[in-house]
Scaffold this motif. Structure first.
Motif, PDB file in Angstrom:
ATOM      1  N   ASN A 152       0.800  -1.225   0.000  1.00  0.00           N
ATOM      2  CA  ASN A 152       0.000   0.000   0.000  1.00  0.00           C
ATOM      3  C   ASN A 152       0.833   1.276   0.000  1.00  0.00           C
ATOM      4  O   ASN A 152       0.290   2.372  -0.109  1.00  0.00           O
ATOM      5  CB  ASN A 152      -0.946  -0.005   1.203  1.00  0.00           C
ATOM      6  N   THR A 167      -9.547  -1.788  -7.655  1.00  0.00           N
ATOM      7  CA  THR A 167     -10.293  -2.151  -6.445  1.00  0.00           C
ATOM      8  C   THR A 167     -10.600  -3.653  -6.453  1.00  0.00           C
ATOM      9  O   THR A 167     -10.465  -4.326  -5.442  1.00  0.00           O
ATOM     10  CB  THR A 167     -11.600  -1.329  -6.363  1.00  0.00           C
ATOM     11  N   HIS A 172      -5.988  -0.340  -3.287  1.00  0.00           N
ATOM     12  CA  HIS A 172      -6.844   0.811  -2.967  1.00  0.00           C
ATOM     13  C   HIS A 172      -6.113   2.154  -2.991  1.00  0.00           C
ATOM     14  O   HIS A 172      -6.748   3.186  -2.939  1.00  0.00           O
ATOM     15  CB  HIS A 172      -7.488   0.592  -1.590  1.00  0.00           C
TER      16      HIS A 172
END
Ligand code: ZN
Ligand code: ZN
Length: 341
Positions: A152, A167, A172
């Motif tokens: 991330n 997604t 994300h």
């Protein structure tokens, strides 16, 4: 470096869709009937020129990739995939490391020159820029490999409508932008800009997500990544007007034949040289050639035609270059010198 022309930027229109939810090009041009493209795809295996494996430069070793930098450092991994390092930032454009660029590995256009770097060999990547969702620019295996390695912490920048694809993969940290919108990450301002092209990954989703180009703005370095585009003099003149002093433009020079089909969606080398001039770029580097046999021209033709076009348009050969796969190029920043005077 000159400031962005914010008044001109504010006048630029967002993207628009028709009633069926398909985006328009800035020119409103309909590129080519899908039917014609499919006919070409079905018959072209009979006459496609032989794929060429170009040499790989192996000097792009870990030392070069991780050493502290004096100037921006550009590495051509292949096709439209570049690694760009500047100060403490490392960026990737349209990362594709796979052997085939199609929905299924083993089918479709096959890579003839291996990627100059694998995902494991990359330095820590700050951000990735995606121009559009065609398979030779948005590759699922490559995206997953990058996400697996950097998680991330990695920031993705994508065109409007493409975030949903990420997604679904469980990714994300994605910023989705419309044309002429911008966002910031670690002091880096990124503007998503139009291009004349289209999108699509299936038989029914063409034009449904946006396509475009990116302007990456750092305090002392301005870089333009064109993605895939056809020729549109007014559009590139406007981009050059909004963003003066572009230090580096990454421009496609391949996938232009058969001309009657490709004319509106892929520029040829002569048009790339014109766009270099419309943008007013200090240096351009050719991309979108030499890694996959996508279209009808021989794979080694784009650099030859580029050289001729530069001579014909009276531009010095060192202003618009091609790199070898794996070559590492230090970008000279004239404004650093100006700034220090
Ligand atoms: Zn494309
Ligand atoms: Zn492409």
């Amino acid at each position: 470096m000159k400031l962005i022309n914010t008044a001109l930027l504010a006048q630029q229109p967002q993207s628009q869709k028709n009633k069926k939810g398909r985006f328009y090009n800035p020119s409103r041009l309909h590129l080519v009937p899908q039917r014609e493209l499919f006919k070409w795809l079905l018959r072209r295996h009979r006459y496609l020129p032989k794929p060429i494996r170009f040499p790989l430069v192996t000097t792009s070793n870990t030392q070069v990739l991780s050493a502290p930098l004096k100037a921006p450092l550009l590495t051509w991994i292949g096709h439209s995939t570049f690694l760009l390092r500047h100060r403490d930032i490392a960026l990737l454009t349209d990362p594709v490391f796979s052997r085939w660029v199609s929905p299924v590995q083993g089918v479709g256009p096959k890579r003839s020159t291996p990627p100059a770097l694998q995902v494991e060999a990359l330095p820590t990547i700050t951000a990735v820029f995606i121009s559009h969702n065609h398979y030779d620019h948005l590759d699922k295996n490559s995206v997953l490999a990058l996400f697996q390695r950097f998680g991330n912490a990695l920031q993705w920048f994508v065109p409007l409508g493409v975030k949903a694809w990420f997604t679904k993969l469980g990714i994300h940290n994605v910023v989705e932008l419309d044309w002429w919108q911008s966002a910031e990450v670690q002091g880096l301002r990124c503007h998503f800009l139009p291009a004349q092209h289209f999108s699509g990954r299936t038989l029914s989703d063409s034009y449904k997500t946006l396509w475009g180009s990116w302007l990456i703005d750092m305090p002392d370095f301005r870089c333009y990544f064109a993605g895939d585009t056809g020729y549109h003099a007014e559009l590139f003149g406007t981009i050059g007007g909004v963003f003066p002093d572009i230090d580096l433009a990454l421009l496609p020079i391949g996938a232009y034949n058969p001309r009657e089909l490709m004319r509106n969606m892929h520029i040829n080398p002569e048009e790339a040289v014109s766009i270099h001039q419309h943008l007013g770029a200090a240096l351009s580097v050719g991309m979108h050639w030499g890694s996959f046999q996508l279209t009808d021209e021989p794979m080694d033709e784009p650099p030859q035609r580029l050289a001729t076009a530069l001579t014909q348009q009276g531009i010095s050969a060192d202003k618009f270059i091609v790199m070898e796969h794996g070559e590492v190029l230090e970008i000279t920043l004239k404004q650093v010198a100006n700034h220090e005077q």
